[in-house]
Design a protein around this motif. Structure first.
Motif, PDB file in Angstrom:
ATOM      1  N   THR A 171      -2.708   2.495   8.925  1.00 50.70           N
ATOM      2  CA  THR A 171      -2.237   1.122   9.015  1.00 50.70           C
ATOM      3  C   THR A 171      -0.916   0.942   8.277  1.00 50.70           C
ATOM      4  O   THR A 171      -0.728   1.449   7.177  1.00 50.70           O
ATOM      5  CB  THR A 171      -3.279   0.148   8.421  1.00 50.70           C
ATOM      6  OG1 THR A 171      -4.536   0.360   9.068  1.00 50.70           O
ATOM      7  CG2 THR A 171      -2.844  -1.294   8.616  1.00 50.70           C
ATOM      8  N   MET A 172      -0.013   0.213   8.898  1.00 45.39           N
ATOM      9  CA  MET A 172       1.305  -0.081   8.330  1.00 45.39           C
ATOM     10  C   MET A 172       1.340  -1.557   7.930  1.00 45.39           C
ATOM     11  O   MET A 172       0.826  -2.419   8.639  1.00 45.39           O
ATOM     12  CB  MET A 172       2.382   0.211   9.376  1.00 45.39           C
ATOM     13  CG  MET A 172       3.797  -0.143   8.983  1.00 45.39           C
ATOM     14  SD  MET A 172       4.952   0.265  10.333  1.00 45.39           S
ATOM     15  CE  MET A 172       4.901   2.055  10.273  1.00 45.39           C
ATOM     16  N   TYR A 173       1.949  -1.824   6.773  1.00 40.18           N
ATOM     17  CA  TYR A 173       2.096  -3.208   6.333  1.00 40.18           C
ATOM     18  C   TYR A 173       3.579  -3.545   6.235  1.00 40.18           C
ATOM     19  O   TYR A 173       4.361  -2.802   5.643  1.00 40.18           O
ATOM     20  CB  TYR A 173       1.435  -3.434   4.970  1.00 40.18           C
ATOM     21  CG  TYR A 173       1.382  -4.898   4.613  1.00 40.18           C
ATOM     22  CD1 TYR A 173       0.325  -5.690   5.034  1.00 40.18           C
ATOM     23  CD2 TYR A 173       2.413  -5.514   3.912  1.00 40.18           C
ATOM     24  CE1 TYR A 173       0.278  -7.052   4.755  1.00 40.18           C
ATOM     25  CE2 TYR A 173       2.386  -6.868   3.629  1.00 40.18           C
ATOM     26  CZ  TYR A 173       1.316  -7.627   4.043  1.00 40.18           C
ATOM     27  OH  TYR A 173       1.295  -8.968   3.775  1.00 40.18           O
ATOM     28  N   VAL A 174       3.954  -4.705   6.794  1.00 38.17           N
ATOM     29  CA  VAL A 174       5.353  -5.126   6.845  1.00 38.17           C
ATOM     30  C   VAL A 174       5.508  -6.422   6.056  1.00 38.17           C
ATOM     31  O   VAL A 174       4.850  -7.425   6.361  1.00 38.17           O
ATOM     32  CB  VAL A 174       5.815  -5.362   8.294  1.00 38.17           C
ATOM     33  CG1 VAL A 174       7.307  -5.686   8.329  1.00 38.17           C
ATOM     34  CG2 VAL A 174       5.487  -4.157   9.169  1.00 38.17           C
ATOM     35  N   GLY A 175       6.371  -6.412   5.048  1.00 38.52           N
ATOM     36  CA  GLY A 175       6.578  -7.618   4.261  1.00 38.52           C
ATOM     37  C   GLY A 175       7.894  -7.592   3.519  1.00 38.52           C
ATOM     38  O   GLY A 175       8.549  -6.548   3.423  1.00 38.52           O
ATOM     39  N   ASN A 176       8.264  -8.737   2.973  1.00 38.38           N
ATOM     40  CA  ASN A 176       9.567  -8.864   2.310  1.00 38.38           C
ATOM     41  C   ASN A 176       9.491  -8.798   0.793  1.00 38.38           C
ATOM     42  O   ASN A 176      10.524  -8.765   0.122  1.00 38.38           O
ATOM     43  CB  ASN A 176      10.217 -10.198   2.694  1.00 38.38           C
ATOM     44  CG  ASN A 176       9.483 -11.388   2.093  1.00 38.38           C
ATOM     45  OD1 ASN A 176       8.301 -11.595   2.369  1.00 38.38           O
ATOM     46  ND2 ASN A 176      10.166 -12.165   1.274  1.00 38.38           N
ATOM     47  N   SER A 177       8.290  -8.790   0.233  1.00 38.05           N
ATOM     48  CA  SER A 177       8.143  -8.784  -1.224  1.00 38.05           C
ATOM     49  C   SER A 177       7.778  -7.397  -1.731  1.00 38.05           C
ATOM     50  O   SER A 177       6.768  -6.812  -1.314  1.00 38.05           O
ATOM     51  CB  SER A 177       7.054  -9.778  -1.646  1.00 38.05           C
ATOM     52  OG  SER A 177       6.736  -9.617  -3.015  1.00 38.05           O
ATOM     53  N   LEU A 178       8.584  -6.887  -2.643  1.00 39.13           N
ATOM     54  CA  LEU A 178       8.281  -5.583  -3.229  1.00 39.13           C
ATOM     55  C   LEU A 178       7.002  -5.647  -4.053  1.00 39.13           C
ATOM     56  O   LEU A 178       6.146  -4.776  -3.957  1.00 39.13           O
ATOM     57  CB  LEU A 178       9.448  -5.119  -4.102  1.00 39.13           C
ATOM     58  CG  LEU A 178      10.713  -4.699  -3.350  1.00 39.13           C
ATOM     59  CD1 LEU A 178      11.896  -4.576  -4.303  1.00 39.13           C
ATOM     60  CD2 LEU A 178      10.492  -3.382  -2.606  1.00 39.13           C
ATOM     61  N   ARG A 179       6.871  -6.703  -4.849  1.00 38.00           N
ATOM     62  CA  ARG A 179       5.715  -6.803  -5.746  1.00 38.00           C
ATOM     63  C   ARG A 179       4.428  -7.073  -4.981  1.00 38.00           C
ATOM     64  O   ARG A 179       3.404  -6.423  -5.224  1.00 38.00           O
ATOM     65  CB  ARG A 179       5.946  -7.904  -6.776  1.00 38.00           C
ATOM     66  CG  ARG A 179       4.768  -8.110  -7.724  1.00 38.00           C
ATOM     67  CD  ARG A 179       5.080  -9.121  -8.806  1.00 38.00           C
ATOM     68  NE  ARG A 179       3.936  -9.325  -9.677  1.00 38.00           N
ATOM     69  CZ  ARG A 179       3.001 -10.246  -9.502  1.00 38.00           C
ATOM     70  NH1 ARG A 179       3.104 -11.073  -8.468  1.00 38.00           N
ATOM     71  NH2 ARG A 179       1.993 -10.376 -10.340  1.00 38.00           N
ATOM     72  N   HIS A 180       4.451  -8.025  -4.078  1.00 34.32           N
ATOM     73  CA  HIS A 180       3.219  -8.410  -3.395  1.00 34.32           C
ATOM     74  C   HIS A 180       2.902  -7.533  -2.192  1.00 34.32           C
ATOM     75  O   HIS A 180       1.751  -7.148  -1.980  1.00 34.32           O
ATOM     76  CB  HIS A 180       3.312  -9.872  -2.944  1.00 34.32           C
ATOM     77  CG  HIS A 180       3.366 -10.838  -4.074  1.00 34.32           C
ATOM     78  ND1 HIS A 180       4.516 -11.515  -4.405  1.00 34.32           N
ATOM     79  CD2 HIS A 180       2.431 -11.225  -4.970  1.00 34.32           C
ATOM     80  CE1 HIS A 180       4.275 -12.287  -5.447  1.00 34.32           C
ATOM     81  NE2 HIS A 180       3.024 -12.130  -5.811  1.00 34.32           N
ATOM     82  N   GLN A 186       0.681  -0.186  -0.781  1.00 35.53           N
ATOM     83  CA  GLN A 186       0.595   1.184  -1.260  1.00 35.53           C
ATOM     84  C   GLN A 186      -0.611   1.385  -2.173  1.00 35.53           C
ATOM     85  O   GLN A 186      -1.186   2.472  -2.226  1.00 35.53           O
ATOM     86  CB  GLN A 186       1.885   1.566  -1.991  1.00 35.53           C
ATOM     87  CG  GLN A 186       3.081   1.688  -1.051  1.00 35.53           C
ATOM     88  CD  GLN A 186       4.364   2.018  -1.776  1.00 35.53           C
ATOM     89  OE1 GLN A 186       4.547   1.656  -2.946  1.00 35.53           O
ATOM     90  NE2 GLN A 186       5.277   2.694  -1.090  1.00 35.53           N
ATOM     91  N   GLY A 187      -0.997   0.317  -2.860  1.00 33.45           N
ATOM     92  CA  GLY A 187      -2.136   0.412  -3.769  1.00 33.45           C
ATOM     93  C   GLY A 187      -3.446   0.707  -3.073  1.00 33.45           C
ATOM     94  O   GLY A 187      -4.381   1.222  -3.693  1.00 33.45           O
ATOM     95  N   VAL A 188      -3.547   0.381  -1.782  1.00 35.10           N
ATOM     96  CA  VAL A 188      -4.763   0.684  -1.030  1.00 35.10           C
ATOM     97  C   VAL A 188      -4.562   1.859  -0.070  1.00 35.10           C
ATOM     98  O   VAL A 188      -5.464   2.205   0.684  1.00 35.10           O
ATOM     99  CB  VAL A 188      -5.266  -0.548  -0.243  1.00 35.10           C
ATOM    100  CG1 VAL A 188      -5.641  -1.665  -1.194  1.00 35.10           C
ATOM    101  CG2 VAL A 188      -4.238  -1.021   0.772  1.00 35.10           C
ATOM    102  N   GLY A 189      -3.369   2.447  -0.093  1.00 29.14           N
ATOM    103  CA  GLY A 189      -3.105   3.616   0.744  1.00 29.14           C
ATOM    104  C   GLY A 189      -2.482   3.326   2.083  1.00 29.14           C
ATOM    105  O   GLY A 189      -2.438   4.206   2.962  1.00 29.14           O
ATOM    106  N   MET A 190      -1.980   2.097   2.285  1.00 24.68           N
ATOM    107  CA  MET A 190      -1.293   1.766   3.526  1.00 24.68           C
ATOM    108  C   MET A 190       0.172   2.190   3.441  1.00 24.68           C
ATOM    109  O   MET A 190       0.729   2.353   2.347  1.00 24.68           O
ATOM    110  CB  MET A 190      -1.375   0.255   3.786  1.00 24.68           C
ATOM    111  CG  MET A 190      -2.787  -0.267   3.958  1.00 24.68           C
ATOM    112  SD  MET A 190      -2.887  -2.083   3.905  1.00 24.68           S
ATOM    113  CE  MET A 190      -2.144  -2.522   5.465  1.00 24.68           C
ATOM    114  N   THR A 191       0.803   2.365   4.574  1.00 25.99           N
ATOM    115  CA  THR A 191       2.231   2.651   4.635  1.00 25.99           C
ATOM    116  C   THR A 191       2.994   1.338   4.545  1.00 25.99           C
ATOM    117  O   THR A 191       2.732   0.410   5.314  1.00 25.99           O
ATOM    118  CB  THR A 191       2.591   3.372   5.940  1.00 25.99           C
ATOM    119  OG1 THR A 191       1.963   4.660   5.941  1.00 25.99           O
ATOM    120  CG2 THR A 191       4.101   3.554   6.080  1.00 25.99           C
ATOM    121  N   ALA A 192       3.940   1.265   3.604  1.00 28.11           N
ATOM    122  CA  ALA A 192       4.659   0.020   3.360  1.00 28.11           C
ATOM    123  C   ALA A 192       6.033   0.031   4.013  1.00 28.11           C
ATOM    124  O   ALA A 192       6.814   0.969   3.837  1.00 28.11           O
ATOM    125  CB  ALA A 192       4.808  -0.219   1.860  1.00 28.11           C
TER     126      ALA A 192
END
Length: 223
Positions: A171-180, A186-192
């Motif tokens: 699973t890939m996650y797409v977002g604009n916040s580095l922190r959130h 990445q903390g759950v093993g998804m590709t950021a």
């Protein structure tokens, strides 16, 4: 075989942006509270510490107005009245797609399961989703603002993964916040995938992919 089964998106400043001006909201808060205005919208944005509190909107905004009032010698001040006024003026349905967002959602959904994970609560974010008419595009929508913990904690990420029936590594996650977004995914093993239209430097974070336009995502998911 494709490397990913699912793509999950953030909402605010990733897929859409607010069209209501900051000045309209800021000075409208004073009008609604019946208080003569002072300061500027930039003063309030600078005084707000951290990310919006999805549970205590009034407290979060009141703290900011209290700081601005002190800076302008306007104490004591009914900061909660200003916060209430601010919230009454905000039109959460006043949003528009960011460039390429609508096309990217449609194209990605043709090959992948897609989800939406936002830190805002349902009462606020559902208005934006309805205004954009995109609810049917997602197989899973998680409003982390209604959960005990928000991004970057793992609970909302686990929730969207479970609903999609996808594993983190697929699973890939797409977002604009580095922190959130980046750290949380990445903390759950998804590709950021970090969306940064300004081309900013992500250091010290290390997202797997960096895109400056949403259209670039189409080449990323095809790898």
């Amino acid at each position: 075989m494709a490397r990913f089964d699912a793509v999950v998106f953030d909402l605010d400043d990733t897929l859409c942006t607010q069209t209501q001006s900051g000045s309209e909201i800021y000075y409208g808060a004073f009008r609604e509270a019946g208080i003569d205005s002072f300061g500027t919208p930039a003063d309030l944005w600078g005084a707000l510490v951290g990310s919006p509190d999805p549970v205590d909107d009034v407290g979060y905004l009141a703290a900011g107005f209290t700081t601005v009032a002190a800076q302008y010698g306007q104490t004591p001040i009914d900061a909660e009245a200003l916060a209430d006024g601010f919230l009454s003026v905000v039109d959460h349905s006043a949003v528009t797609f960011l460039p390429d967002a609508k096309h990217v959602l449609k194209t990605v959904s043709e090959s992948f399961s897609i989800g939406l994970l936002t830190n805002g609560p349902y009462r606020r974010q559902a208005q934006k989703i309805a205004a954009l008419n995109i609810e049917s595009a997602f197989e899973a929508i998680v409003y982390a603002g209604d959960l005990p913990r928000q991004k970057p904690n793992r609970e909302p990420f686990d929730r969207v993964l479970d609903t999609l029936g996808s594993t983190p590594s697929r699973t890939m996650y797409v977002g604009n916040s580095l922190r959130h977004d980046v750290a949380g995914a990445q903390g759950v093993g998804m590709t950021a995938v970090w969306y940064t239209p300004t081309g900013a430097d992500p250091a010290p974070y290390e997202p797997e992919y960096i895109i400056e336009s949403l259209a670039e995502l189409l080449s990323v998911v095809s790898r």
